[in-house]
Design a protein around this motif. Structure first.
Motif, PDB file in Angstrom:
ATOM      1  N   ILE A 159      46.742  48.795  30.409  1.00 34.03           N
ATOM      2  CA  ILE A 159      45.864  48.250  29.375  1.00 34.03           C
ATOM      3  C   ILE A 159      44.449  48.812  29.442  1.00 34.03           C
ATOM      4  CG2 ILE A 159      47.242  46.142  29.315  1.00 34.03           C
ATOM      5  CD1 ILE A 159      44.895  44.684  30.637  1.00 34.03           C
ATOM      6  N   GLY A 160      44.119  49.519  30.524  1.00 38.34           N
ATOM      7  CA  GLY A 160      42.815  50.156  30.626  1.00 38.34           C
ATOM      8  C   GLY A 160      41.665  49.212  30.891  1.00 38.34           C
ATOM      9  N   HIS A 161      41.943  48.103  31.577  1.00 37.16           N
ATOM     10  CA  HIS A 161      40.878  47.148  31.886  1.00 37.16           C
ATOM     11  C   HIS A 161      41.267  46.361  33.132  1.00 37.16           C
ATOM     12  CE1 HIS A 161      38.085  43.734  31.466  1.00 37.16           C
ATOM     13  NE2 HIS A 161      37.376  44.531  30.694  1.00 37.16           N
ATOM     14  N   PRO A 162      40.307  46.047  34.011  1.00 42.83           N
ATOM     15  CA  PRO A 162      40.626  45.238  35.185  1.00 42.83           C
ATOM     16  C   PRO A 162      41.200  43.877  34.791  1.00 42.83           C
ATOM     17  CG  PRO A 162      38.438  46.199  35.389  1.00 42.83           C
ATOM     18  CD  PRO A 162      38.883  46.454  33.986  1.00 42.83           C
ATOM     19  N   VAL A 163      42.063  43.353  35.633  1.00 43.20           N
ATOM     20  CA  VAL A 163      42.656  42.040  35.370  1.00 43.20           C
ATOM     21  C   VAL A 163      42.418  41.116  36.562  1.00 43.20           C
ATOM     22  CG1 VAL A 163      44.446  43.071  33.931  1.00 43.20           C
ATOM     23  CG2 VAL A 163      44.967  42.512  36.324  1.00 43.20           C
ATOM     24  N   ILE A 164      42.525  39.832  36.271  1.00 40.52           N
ATOM     25  CA  ILE A 164      42.532  38.791  37.292  1.00 40.52           C
ATOM     26  C   ILE A 164      43.920  38.172  37.272  1.00 40.52           C
ATOM     27  CG2 ILE A 164      41.493  36.648  38.097  1.00 40.52           C
ATOM     28  CD1 ILE A 164      39.565  39.058  38.083  1.00 40.52           C
ATOM     29  N   LYS A 165      44.604  38.213  38.413  1.00 40.50           N
ATOM     30  CA  LYS A 165      45.967  37.669  38.470  1.00 40.50           C
ATOM     31  C   LYS A 165      45.901  36.177  38.776  1.00 40.50           C
ATOM     32  CE  LYS A 165      50.575  38.674  40.311  1.00 40.50           C
ATOM     33  NZ  LYS A 165      51.091  39.403  39.175  1.00 40.50           N
ATOM     34  N   ALA A 166      46.450  35.375  37.877  1.00 40.63           N
ATOM     35  CA  ALA A 166      46.463  33.929  38.041  1.00 40.63           C
ATOM     36  C   ALA A 166      47.595  33.351  37.205  1.00 40.63           C
ATOM     37  CB  ALA A 166      45.130  33.314  37.605  1.00 40.63           C
ATOM     38  N   LEU A 209      46.336  20.267  42.800  1.00 40.97           N
ATOM     39  CA  LEU A 209      46.990  21.515  43.175  1.00 40.97           C
ATOM     40  C   LEU A 209      45.991  22.662  43.174  1.00 40.97           C
ATOM     41  CD1 LEU A 209      50.283  21.280  41.060  1.00 40.97           C
ATOM     42  CD2 LEU A 209      49.826  20.393  43.357  1.00 40.97           C
ATOM     43  N   ALA A 210      46.280  23.689  43.969  1.00 37.44           N
ATOM     44  CA  ALA A 210      45.441  24.891  44.032  1.00 37.44           C
ATOM     45  C   ALA A 210      46.253  26.106  43.606  1.00 37.44           C
ATOM     46  CB  ALA A 210      44.900  25.093  45.444  1.00 37.44           C
ATOM     47  N   LEU A 211      45.609  27.010  42.898  1.00 35.07           N
ATOM     48  CA  LEU A 211      46.251  28.223  42.408  1.00 35.07           C
ATOM     49  C   LEU A 211      45.594  29.441  43.051  1.00 35.07           C
ATOM     50  CD1 LEU A 211      46.294  27.440  38.560  1.00 35.07           C
ATOM     51  CD2 LEU A 211      47.852  26.623  40.337  1.00 35.07           C
ATOM     52  N   PRO A 212      46.377  30.422  43.506  1.00 34.02           N
ATOM     53  CA  PRO A 212      45.794  31.664  44.016  1.00 34.02           C
ATOM     54  C   PRO A 212      45.280  32.530  42.871  1.00 34.02           C
ATOM     55  CG  PRO A 212      48.180  31.812  44.034  1.00 34.02           C
ATOM     56  CD  PRO A 212      47.854  30.416  43.596  1.00 34.02           C
ATOM     57  N   VAL A 213      44.165  33.198  43.113  1.00 34.52           N
ATOM     58  CA  VAL A 213      43.535  34.042  42.095  1.00 34.52           C
ATOM     59  C   VAL A 213      43.133  35.352  42.757  1.00 34.52           C
ATOM     60  CG1 VAL A 213      41.638  34.248  40.449  1.00 34.52           C
ATOM     61  CG2 VAL A 213      42.652  32.002  40.891  1.00 34.52           C
ATOM     62  N   ALA A 214      43.639  36.466  42.255  1.00 25.13           N
ATOM     63  CA  ALA A 214      43.331  37.782  42.814  1.00 25.13           C
ATOM     64  C   ALA A 214      42.652  38.652  41.765  1.00 25.13           C
ATOM     65  CB  ALA A 214      44.603  38.470  43.315  1.00 25.13           C
ATOM     66  N   GLY A 215      41.740  39.504  42.222  1.00 26.10           N
ATOM     67  CA  GLY A 215      41.084  40.417  41.296  1.00 26.10           C
ATOM     68  C   GLY A 215      39.939  41.137  41.976  1.00 26.10           C
ATOM     69  N   GLY A 262      42.019  37.596  47.228  1.00 32.08           N
ATOM     70  CA  GLY A 262      41.661  38.981  47.477  1.00 32.08           C
ATOM     71  C   GLY A 262      41.647  39.817  46.214  1.00 32.08           C
ATOM     72  N   GLY A 263      41.696  41.134  46.409  1.00 29.45           N
ATOM     73  CA  GLY A 263      41.677  42.057  45.287  1.00 29.45           C
ATOM     74  C   GLY A 263      43.056  42.250  44.685  1.00 29.45           C
ATOM     75  N   ILE A 264      43.111  43.045  43.634  1.00 33.58           N
ATOM     76  CA  ILE A 264      44.389  43.277  42.944  1.00 33.58           C
ATOM     77  C   ILE A 264      45.388  43.981  43.859  1.00 33.58           C
ATOM     78  CG2 ILE A 264      45.436  44.720  41.143  1.00 33.58           C
ATOM     79  CD1 ILE A 264      44.523  41.969  40.198  1.00 33.58           C
ATOM     80  N   ASP A 265      44.915  44.816  44.764  1.00 36.36           N
ATOM     81  CA  ASP A 265      45.851  45.458  45.688  1.00 36.36           C
ATOM     82  C   ASP A 265      46.393  44.487  46.730  1.00 36.36           C
ATOM     83  OD1 ASP A 265      45.689  47.910  44.417  1.00 36.36           O
ATOM     84  OD2 ASP A 265      44.023  48.615  45.657  1.00 36.36           O
ATOM     85  N   ASP A 266      45.788  43.297  46.817  1.00 32.96           N
ATOM     86  CA  ASP A 266      46.295  42.233  47.690  1.00 32.96           C
ATOM     87  C   ASP A 266      47.188  41.251  46.944  1.00 32.96           C
ATOM     88  OD1 ASP A 266      44.687  43.070  49.967  1.00 32.96           O
ATOM     89  OD2 ASP A 266      42.961  42.238  48.895  1.00 32.96           O
TER      90      ASP A 266
END
Length: 220
Positions: free
Chosen positions: A120-127, A149-155, A179-183
């Motif tokens: 997509i050509g743009h950074p994302v936040i995984k959640a 509840l808690a949700l993990p968020v990576a980016g 962590g980051g997207i590679d995590d």
């Protein structure tokens, strides 16, 4: 806040319900066209649009489509989003059930969200990728509630991650920086945190217990 949601399945539909209830201006799109979203629009007051229009003016764009369909998103669909906008990626890689084998993920070791970023050509936040859709409606709790509840968020983008974490808090959930997207392999399917309905401490522990080895059932 203006929010665009691309994908009106279980996660996208329930995020539309909750975010409109919280007073956000939500535009929602699916692959079948705005006319097929009439019932959701009537229920929530959201605006049905095409995928090309969903991000216009949006401060947050949620991409919640099957991973195999990410390359089919319209060219330039993020054009016109607000300055400093964040993209939430809720996607998971299911090679056997749905997506087919993606060599860049399996052979090159890209996380599914890094692969999505490149498409997509743009950074994302995984959640929200390991969240039960019904919990978005049924399990919000006020801050400090022992059952929250808690949700993990990576980016990788700290400002975008903070924007997403604030939205998650508003929805009635805690969040844990994964962590980051590679995590973000730490929260992919079949990891200890995937589908975990627990608070911050348990989610943090589950992220730490994850293995980078992709389970056999999630290889193409």
């Amino acid at each position: 806040m203006k929010i665009g949601i691309i994908g009106a399945g279980n996660i996208g539909g329930n995020l539309t319900r909750r975010l409109t209830a919280l007073g956000h201006d939500v535009s929602v799109a699916n692959s079948r066209g705005p006319e097929t979203l009439a019932a959701l629009v009537e229920e929530t007051g959201a605006t049905a649009v095409t995928a090309s229009e969903a991000a216009r003016g949006a401060e947050i764009v949620v991409v919640t489509v099957p991973l195999k369909n990410v390359p089919d998103l319209p060219a330039g669909f993020l054009d016109g989003a607000a300055e400093g906008f964040a993209v939430i990626d809720t996607g998971n890689y299911y090679p056997r059930e749905r997506d087919g084998r993606i060599a860049a993920i399996e052979d090159e070791g890209l996380t599914e969200s890094r692969w999505t970023e490149l498409r997509i050509g743009h950074p994302v936040i995984k959640a929200f990728n390991g969240t039960y859709a019904q919990d978005i409606l049924d399990r919000p709790r006020p801050a400090g509630d022992p059952e929250r509840l808690a949700l993990p968020v990576a980016g990788d983008d700290a400002a975008a991650k903070e924007k997403v974490r604030l939205l998650i808090d508003e929805l009635g959930f805690d969040s844990v920086d994964a962590g980051g997207i590679d995590d973000s392999w730490r929260q992919q399917p079949d990891t200890p945190v995937y589908g975990l309905r627990e608070g911050v401490d348990a989610v943090t522990k589950a992220l730490g217990a994850a293995s980078p080895e992709r389970p056999e059932g999630f290889r193409g």
